[in-house]
Design an enzyme around this catalytic site. Structure first.
Site, PDB file in Angstrom:
ATOM      1  N   ASP A 157       2.859   4.858   4.871  1.00  0.00           N
ATOM      2  CA  ASP A 157       2.723   4.337   6.224  1.00  0.00           C
ATOM      3  C   ASP A 157       2.711   2.805   6.261  1.00  0.00           C
ATOM      4  O   ASP A 157       2.745   2.206   7.333  1.00  0.00           O
ATOM      5  CB  ASP A 157       1.483   4.903   6.929  1.00  0.00           C
ATOM      6  CG  ASP A 157       0.261   5.010   6.040  1.00  0.00           C
ATOM      7  OD1 ASP A 157       0.282   4.486   4.916  1.00  0.00           O
ATOM      8  OD2 ASP A 157      -0.737   5.629   6.470  1.00  0.00           O
ATOM      9  N   HIS A 158       2.672   2.170   5.089  1.00  0.00           N
ATOM     10  CA  HIS A 158       2.823   0.719   4.958  1.00  0.00           C
ATOM     11  C   HIS A 158       4.193   0.397   4.363  1.00  0.00           C
ATOM     12  O   HIS A 158       4.822   1.245   3.716  1.00  0.00           O
ATOM     13  CB  HIS A 158       1.779   0.144   3.998  1.00  0.00           C
ATOM     14  CG  HIS A 158       0.360   0.286   4.426  1.00  0.00           C
ATOM     15  ND1 HIS A 158      -0.424  -0.773   4.798  1.00  0.00           N
ATOM     16  CD2 HIS A 158      -0.440   1.390   4.497  1.00  0.00           C
ATOM     17  CE1 HIS A 158      -1.641  -0.355   5.088  1.00  0.00           C
ATOM     18  NE2 HIS A 158      -1.678   0.961   4.916  1.00  0.00           N
ATOM     19  N   ASN A 207       0.872  -1.170   0.000  1.00  0.00           N
ATOM     20  CA  ASN A 207       0.000   0.000   0.000  1.00  0.00           C
ATOM     21  C   ASN A 207       0.911   1.224   0.000  1.00  0.00           C
ATOM     22  O   ASN A 207       1.556   1.526   1.000  1.00  0.00           O
ATOM     23  CB  ASN A 207      -0.919  -0.001   1.228  1.00  0.00           C
ATOM     24  CG  ASN A 207      -1.829   1.219   1.283  1.00  0.00           C
ATOM     25  OD1 ASN A 207      -1.434   2.329   0.948  1.00  0.00           O
ATOM     26  ND2 ASN A 207      -3.058   1.019   1.747  1.00  0.00           N
ATOM     27  N   TYR A 218      -7.613  -4.172  -1.883  1.00  0.00           N
ATOM     28  CA  TYR A 218      -7.556  -3.084  -0.900  1.00  0.00           C
ATOM     29  C   TYR A 218      -8.901  -3.082  -0.190  1.00  0.00           C
ATOM     30  O   TYR A 218      -9.866  -2.474  -0.650  1.00  0.00           O
ATOM     31  CB  TYR A 218      -7.259  -1.757  -1.591  1.00  0.00           C
ATOM     32  CG  TYR A 218      -7.266  -0.558  -0.673  1.00  0.00           C
ATOM     33  CD1 TYR A 218      -6.717  -0.631   0.604  1.00  0.00           C
ATOM     34  CD2 TYR A 218      -7.823   0.648  -1.076  1.00  0.00           C
ATOM     35  CE1 TYR A 218      -6.730   0.470   1.457  1.00  0.00           C
ATOM     36  CE2 TYR A 218      -7.837   1.755  -0.240  1.00  0.00           C
ATOM     37  CZ  TYR A 218      -7.292   1.658   1.022  1.00  0.00           C
ATOM     38  OH  TYR A 218      -7.318   2.745   1.864  1.00  0.00           O
ATOM     39  N   GLU A 224      -3.988   1.596  -2.890  1.00  0.00           N
ATOM     40  CA  GLU A 224      -4.171   3.007  -2.573  1.00  0.00           C
ATOM     41  C   GLU A 224      -3.287   3.888  -3.462  1.00  0.00           C
ATOM     42  O   GLU A 224      -2.561   4.756  -2.990  1.00  0.00           O
ATOM     43  CB  GLU A 224      -3.924   3.290  -1.079  1.00  0.00           C
ATOM     44  CG  GLU A 224      -4.706   4.470  -0.580  1.00  0.00           C
ATOM     45  CD  GLU A 224      -4.666   4.658   0.936  1.00  0.00           C
ATOM     46  OE1 GLU A 224      -5.210   5.670   1.393  1.00  0.00           O
ATOM     47  OE2 GLU A 224      -4.091   3.809   1.652  1.00  0.00           O
ATOM     48  N   ASN A 231      -6.743  -4.561   5.911  1.00  0.00           N
ATOM     49  CA  ASN A 231      -7.284  -3.753   7.008  1.00  0.00           C
ATOM     50  C   ASN A 231      -7.886  -4.652   8.093  1.00  0.00           C
ATOM     51  O   ASN A 231      -8.972  -4.385   8.614  1.00  0.00           O
ATOM     52  CB  ASN A 231      -8.318  -2.746   6.488  1.00  0.00           C
ATOM     53  CG  ASN A 231      -7.684  -1.424   6.089  1.00  0.00           C
ATOM     54  OD1 ASN A 231      -6.891  -0.856   6.829  1.00  0.00           O
ATOM     55  ND2 ASN A 231      -8.009  -0.941   4.906  1.00  0.00           N
ATOM     56  N   ASP A 245      -3.788  -5.094   1.135  1.00  0.00           N
ATOM     57  CA  ASP A 245      -4.115  -4.436   2.397  1.00  0.00           C
ATOM     58  C   ASP A 245      -5.504  -4.892   2.820  1.00  0.00           C
ATOM     59  O   ASP A 245      -6.511  -4.426   2.292  1.00  0.00           O
ATOM     60  CB  ASP A 245      -4.066  -2.918   2.212  1.00  0.00           C
ATOM     61  CG  ASP A 245      -4.417  -2.157   3.481  1.00  0.00           C
ATOM     62  OD1 ASP A 245      -4.703  -2.798   4.517  1.00  0.00           O
ATOM     63  OD2 ASP A 245      -4.414  -0.912   3.432  1.00  0.00           O
TER      64      ASP A 245
END
Length: 263
Positions: free
Chosen positions: A250-251, A9, A109, A36, A152, A150
């Site tokens: 951030d990933h 991501n 995602y 993303e 989540n 990702d």
């Protein structure tokens, strides 16, 4: 023939184009699954990656979501949206699936589920249900399958650092974890946990509250493998150093290596 698949991501492909190109030059995965990307296909920086020898298949959306597959091996696109979704969910650019070397690779995602109230969370569960239904169909057809990206989802408490998530967060709610376990119970293998059965192994650190320097992370980027591919699993590597780069996502990437197909 062996196959290496990375998932990342990138939190904006255009902003992180230099990071992606450097990663491709250094790691040289056969496939890089991006999530993303935050742009439409026409704005995706494909030329930067073509110079490294990678083609691009893109399902984009202006400013939000978006997935892409970068490949240095021939691929055939089999899906550009997750089958079985409600139209309102299907219009979000969250899934692309390709086939290469006899392996079907789904790049996903998954919705976060913390926005939009209970309706937003129900959308997350609906997405996970459609993913499980699609995986079941492919497994019933005896397809060798990787579902990576990702998710989540923090499947277990060890998958998030203490005090990083509030109780009731959509990433750790009981229904979320049950939906993830449904995928495992289909016969899919969590690649990272196959090689590292216990202990923290984070793939995401928030930009806020000193999460990276304090190593307060989450494991929400996963690769699930169908049975024959699980037998070929050689390694899983989390590229932690990417989080220390200047203006990082951030990933960080997760790289899965599958050995040669048995004769």
């Amino acid at each position: 023939m062996s196959l290496s698949i990375a998932t990342w991501n990138v939190n904006s492909a255009r902003q992180r184009a230099g990071h992606i190109a450097a990663f491709l030059d250094r790691v040289r995965p056969d496939l890089l699954l991006l999530q993303e990307i935050k742009c439409e296909a026409k704005a995706f920086p494909a030329e930067a990656f073509a110079q490294a020898g990678y083609g691009a298949e893109i399902v984009g959306q202006k400013a939000y979501n978006g997935v892409a597959v970068l490949s240095r091996v021939p691929v055939r696109v089999t899906e550009r949206a997750l089958p079985g979704l409600d139209p309102a969910l299907a219009e979000q650019a969250r899934y692309i699936e390709v086939e290469t070397r006899g392996v079907r690779v789904g790049n996903l995602y998954l919705p976060n589920g913390n926005s939009g109230g209970e309706a937003g969370y129900e959308g997350k569960l609906a997405w996970m249900g459609a993913l499980a239904d699609h995986a079941q169909r492919l497994l019933d057809e005896d397809v060798d399958l990787v579902l990576a990206g990702d998710y989540n989802v923090c499947p277990e408490d060890v998958d998030f650092a203490p005090r990083t998530l509030p109780a009731g967060d959509a990433l750790i709610r009981d229904q979320t974890r049950a939906a993830f376990r449904r995928l495992i119970w289909l016969g899919l293998t969590d690649a990272l946990r196959a090689v590292q059965p216990g202990g923290p192994a984070y793939t995401f650190w928030d930009y806020q509250a000193g999460c990276w320097p304090q190593d307060r992370g989450l494991r929400i980027d996963h690769a699930l493998l169908s049975p024959r591919l699980a037998e070929r699993l050689e390694s899983v590597r989390i590229e932690r150093d990417e989080r220390a780069a200047e203006q990082p996502s951030d990933h960080v990437p997760v790289v899965v290596t599958l050995g040669d197909q048995p004769q």
